[in-house]
Write a protein that holds these residues in place. Structure first.
Motif, short mmCIF file in Angstrom:
data_model
loop_
_atom_site.label_atom_id
_atom_site.label_comp_id
_atom_site.label_asym_id
_atom_site.label_seq_id
_atom_site.Cartn_x
_atom_site.Cartn_y
_atom_site.Cartn_z
N ARG A 58 8.89 -9.38 20.03
CA ARG A 58 8.29 -8.75 18.87
C ARG A 58 9.29 -8.66 17.72
O ARG A 58 10.51 -8.67 17.91
CB ARG A 58 7.78 -7.34 19.21
CG ARG A 58 8.86 -6.31 19.49
CD ARG A 58 8.23 -4.96 19.79
NE ARG A 58 9.22 -3.90 19.92
CZ ARG A 58 9.81 -3.55 21.05
NH1 ARG A 58 9.50 -4.20 22.17
NH2 ARG A 58 10.69 -2.57 21.08
N THR A 59 8.74 -8.58 16.52
CA THR A 59 9.57 -8.48 15.32
C THR A 59 9.39 -7.10 14.70
O THR A 59 8.31 -6.48 14.83
CB THR A 59 9.17 -9.56 14.30
OG1 THR A 59 7.76 -9.44 14.02
CG2 THR A 59 9.45 -10.94 14.85
N PRO A 60 10.40 -6.58 14.01
CA PRO A 60 10.29 -5.24 13.43
C PRO A 60 9.26 -5.20 12.31
O PRO A 60 9.02 -6.20 11.61
CB PRO A 60 11.71 -4.98 12.89
CG PRO A 60 12.59 -5.99 13.55
CD PRO A 60 11.74 -7.18 13.82
N LEU A 61 8.65 -4.05 12.13
CA LEU A 61 7.75 -3.83 11.00
C LEU A 61 8.58 -3.71 9.72
O LEU A 61 9.61 -3.03 9.68
CB LEU A 61 6.94 -2.56 11.21
CG LEU A 61 5.81 -2.64 12.24
CD1 LEU A 61 5.40 -1.25 12.71
CD2 LEU A 61 4.62 -3.39 11.66
N THR A 62 8.14 -4.38 8.67
CA THR A 62 8.85 -4.33 7.41
C THR A 62 8.45 -3.08 6.62
O THR A 62 7.44 -2.43 6.90
CB THR A 62 8.54 -5.58 6.58
OG1 THR A 62 7.14 -5.59 6.25
CG2 THR A 62 8.88 -6.84 7.37
N SER A 63 9.25 -2.76 5.62
CA SER A 63 8.93 -1.61 4.77
C SER A 63 7.62 -1.81 4.03
O SER A 63 6.88 -0.85 3.76
CB SER A 63 10.07 -1.38 3.77
OG SER A 63 10.31 -2.55 2.99
N LYS A 64 7.27 -3.06 3.74
CA LYS A 64 6.01 -3.36 3.06
C LYS A 64 4.83 -3.06 3.96
O LYS A 64 3.80 -2.53 3.51
CB LYS A 64 6.01 -4.83 2.63
CG LYS A 64 4.92 -5.18 1.62
CD LYS A 64 5.10 -6.60 1.12
CE LYS A 64 4.06 -6.95 0.07
NZ LYS A 64 4.23 -8.34 -0.42
N GLU A 65 4.96 -3.38 5.25
CA GLU A 65 3.89 -3.09 6.19
C GLU A 65 3.75 -1.59 6.42
O GLU A 65 2.65 -1.05 6.49
CB GLU A 65 4.17 -3.81 7.53
CG GLU A 65 4.04 -5.32 7.44
CD GLU A 65 4.58 -6.02 8.67
OE1 GLU A 65 3.87 -6.90 9.21
OE2 GLU A 65 5.70 -5.70 9.09
N LEU A 66 4.89 -0.90 6.54
CA LEU A 66 4.85 0.55 6.77
C LEU A 66 4.31 1.29 5.56
O LEU A 66 3.72 2.37 5.70
CB LEU A 66 6.26 1.05 7.12
CG LEU A 66 6.83 0.55 8.46
CD1 LEU A 66 8.27 0.99 8.62
CD2 LEU A 66 5.98 1.06 9.63
N ALA A 67 4.50 0.73 4.38
CA ALA A 67 4.00 1.38 3.18
C ALA A 67 2.47 1.37 3.11
O ALA A 67 1.88 2.15 2.35
CB ALA A 67 4.58 0.70 1.93
N CYS A 68 1.83 0.53 3.92
CA CYS A 68 0.36 0.47 3.94
C CYS A 68 -0.25 1.63 4.71
O CYS A 68 -1.47 1.85 4.64
CB CYS A 68 -0.11 -0.84 4.56
SG CYS A 68 0.36 -2.33 3.65
N ILE A 69 0.57 2.38 5.45
CA ILE A 69 0.05 3.48 6.27
C ILE A 69 -0.10 4.70 5.38
O ILE A 69 0.89 5.31 4.95
CB ILE A 69 1.00 3.78 7.44
CG1 ILE A 69 1.36 2.49 8.18
CG2 ILE A 69 0.38 4.81 8.37
CD1 ILE A 69 0.17 1.75 8.72
N LYS A 70 -1.34 5.08 5.10
CA LYS A 70 -1.61 6.20 4.20
C LYS A 70 -2.40 7.32 4.86
O LYS A 70 -2.73 8.31 4.20
CB LYS A 70 -2.35 5.68 2.96
CG LYS A 70 -1.57 4.63 2.18
CD LYS A 70 -2.34 4.12 0.98
CE LYS A 70 -1.55 3.06 0.24
NZ LYS A 70 -2.28 2.53 -0.96
N VAL A 71 -2.71 7.18 6.13
CA VAL A 71 -3.47 8.20 6.85
C VAL A 71 -2.51 9.24 7.42
O VAL A 71 -1.30 9.03 7.49
CB VAL A 71 -4.29 7.56 7.99
CG1 VAL A 71 -5.30 6.58 7.42
CG2 VAL A 71 -3.38 6.87 8.99
N PRO A 72 -3.02 10.41 7.86
CA PRO A 72 -2.15 11.39 8.52
C PRO A 72 -1.54 10.80 9.81
O PRO A 72 -2.23 10.12 10.58
CB PRO A 72 -3.09 12.55 8.83
CG PRO A 72 -4.23 12.40 7.87
CD PRO A 72 -4.38 10.93 7.65
N VAL A 73 -0.26 11.07 10.03
CA VAL A 73 0.46 10.50 11.17
C VAL A 73 1.17 11.61 11.93
O VAL A 73 1.87 12.44 11.33
CB VAL A 73 1.48 9.43 10.72
CG1 VAL A 73 2.26 8.90 11.94
CG2 VAL A 73 0.78 8.28 10.00
N LEU A 74 1.00 11.61 13.24
CA LEU A 74 1.73 12.51 14.14
C LEU A 74 2.50 11.65 15.14
O LEU A 74 1.92 10.76 15.77
CB LEU A 74 0.77 13.44 14.87
CG LEU A 74 1.38 14.28 16.01
CD1 LEU A 74 2.41 15.27 15.48
CD2 LEU A 74 0.29 14.99 16.81
#
Length: 472
Positions: free
Chosen positions: A215-231
């Motif tokens: 597997r490859t790491p998630l990029t900052s661009k991909e992580l920036a797409c997460i806009k829902v509440p996260v726990l």
């Protein structure tokens, strides 16, 4: 039967799912309750989520559904060298749309499930109400974990008898739970693997390990797409998923609604979904988290955007995220079109699958003629001279030997990686180490070593040895 078929020209997958509804399907969901989708932990399937399905804090307040990943449990698929976490995300998205499922809360356990649901949220954000990530893994595997999985893969796939298979399976139990004292749990896990992933089905395990180790790491661009509440719920003392990686992910989810939250289970170090105490804590924290969110309905209505058009939009989003415009020309009917596996890695994984497919029809099966495990792991006969009797009498005390080995490893300095042929330490693996591992797995296994067996009496063996010495 509760299957979702996702056929295409170059791929086929049939996902099994289970629910908490009366008739075991989504048609009997209560539309007034929100829906929770659970993703099972590594090496297991949705049946191991019973501690969450049976908890009244969840099962009475929510519609629950869990899918088996395409290579685990009752799900079926064709082996593919293109399988990665984006493919699993596409499987999940197309299954949700096929069942007319509404936007749901997600509860994901361990490495592959966490990576899958984050990628799903990036490509299909309208399907996700919130994310709860349990035991966030490192971006890539830790070096010592990488090395351990490499060795366990050989033990698992090339076991020649029941003792050999149980040895490899018991190592995986220790790896997952961090303990060996719970004999009932150990028996259940090993019996499950004997039935569902024996050496005769080793391609499923090989494909699963390929996803995890390549597997490859998630990029900052991909992580920036997460806009829902996260726990994020993390074990404090997990050696496979250290706490620092959960803290780092929390800080990277800059666009999560009200900021990502982190809850640490003190003293825990094992797979939290199968440990009773940890699973109960997860249910408690998860239910409290959901109580703070707006309540949603679960009306089963067709998607507003046709599935084919929505899949094309997801491919366009993926192309923008990874910087590959050619992704938009891929077949939107196939989940494999979402694969981000490079051509070099795909070829290595294909060679890997072909290598492990050799003589698979001759592989050892640990089941009896009735299709059930032949014994419980705890009931095995420990007849080796290293094993003590009921009084603890033996030539070598097993407990003292293992403690001495542990002390030696703790006192010995870590050896440097030489030529990247080994992977030790708590650092994450690099692409060079991963490529070296892929090449090594197709050239080495327990059958690669030539074994010379001399049959007959001891006198015959001594006579043959003497003749050889005289010739020399």
């Amino acid at each position: 039967m509760p299957y979702v078929d996702i056929p295409s020209r170059g791929d086929y997958v049939s996902l099994w799912y289970r629910t908490n509804s009366i008739y075991g399907n989504v048609g009997s969901f209560d539309p007034s309750k929100p829906t929770i989708i659970m993703l099972h932990p590594l090496f297991l399937d949705s049946t191991w989520l019973h501690r969450h399905f049976d908890d009244p804090r969840l099962c009475t307040q929510y519609n629950l559904i869990a899918f088996d990943q395409r290579t685990m449990g009752r799900s079926r698929c064709r082996p593919s060298e293109l399988h990665d976490c984006y493919v699993d995300a596409a499987d999940l998205a197309l299954a949700m749309q096929a069942l007319f499922l509404p936007a749901s809360h997600f509860l994901a356990f361990e490495c592959i499930s966490v990576n899958t649901v984050v990628r799903l949220t990036a490509l299909w954000p309208e399907l996700v109400l919130s994310l709860t990530l349990c035991n966030v893994p490192p971006p890539t595997e830790l070096k010592w974990v990488f090395n351990a999985y490499d060795e366990l893969l050989q033990l698992w796939c090339y076991a020649c008898d029941l003792d050999a298979f149980e040895l490899g399976a018991s190592e995986v139990v220790t790896f997952m739970t961090g303990e060996t004292s719970n004999t009932d749990l150990q028996d259940d896990l090993i019996a499950y693997w004997e039935a569902w992933t024996p050496p005769t089905k080793r391609l499923r395990i090989v494909e699963l390990v390929n996803i995890m180790m390549n597997r490859t790491p998630l990029t900052s661009k991909e992580l920036a797409c997460i806009k829902v509440p996260v726990l994020i719920i993390q074990n404090e003392q997990s050696t496979v998923a250290p706490l620092k990686h959960a803290e780092k992910l929390r800080d990277q989810l800059i666009n999560a609604e009200d900021g990502a939250r982190l809850y640490v289970i003190k003293g825990a170090k094992a797979c939290m979904s199968i440990m009773p105490g940890s699973a109960s804590l997860v249910n408690q924290v998860f239910s409290k988290f959901l109580a703070t969110l707006p309540k949603a309905r679960s009306d089963l209505v067709p998607p507003k955007v046709p599935v084919l058009e929505r899949t094309k939009m997801a491919l366009q989003t993926l192309a923008d995220l990874v910087g590959e415009p050619s992704y938009t020309s891929r077949d939107p009917r196939s989940c494999l079109s979402f694969s981000c596996v490079s051509s070099q890695v795909a070829q290595s994984q294909l060679d890997n699958l072909k290598f492990y497919a050799r003589d698979i029809d001759k592989a050892f099966c640990p089941l009896g003629r009735d299709g059930r495990p032949m014994r419980k792991f705890s009931e095995r006969q420990q007849s080796h001279w290293f094993h003590g009797d009921h009084r603890g009498m033996s030539h070598v005390d097993t407990a003292e030997l293992l403690q001495a080995q542990k002390n030696h490893r703790m006192q010995s300095p870590e050896r440097a990686v030489s030529g990247q042929l080994t992977a030790n330490g708590n650092d994450c693996v690099t692409e060079d180490i991963a490529q070296d591992g892929r090449m090594r797995r197709t050239t080495f296994n327990t059958n690669s070593v030539e074994k010379q067996v001399v049959k007959g009496s001891i006198n015959k063996v001594v006579t043959q040895s003497a003749k050889v010495n005289n010739l020399k």
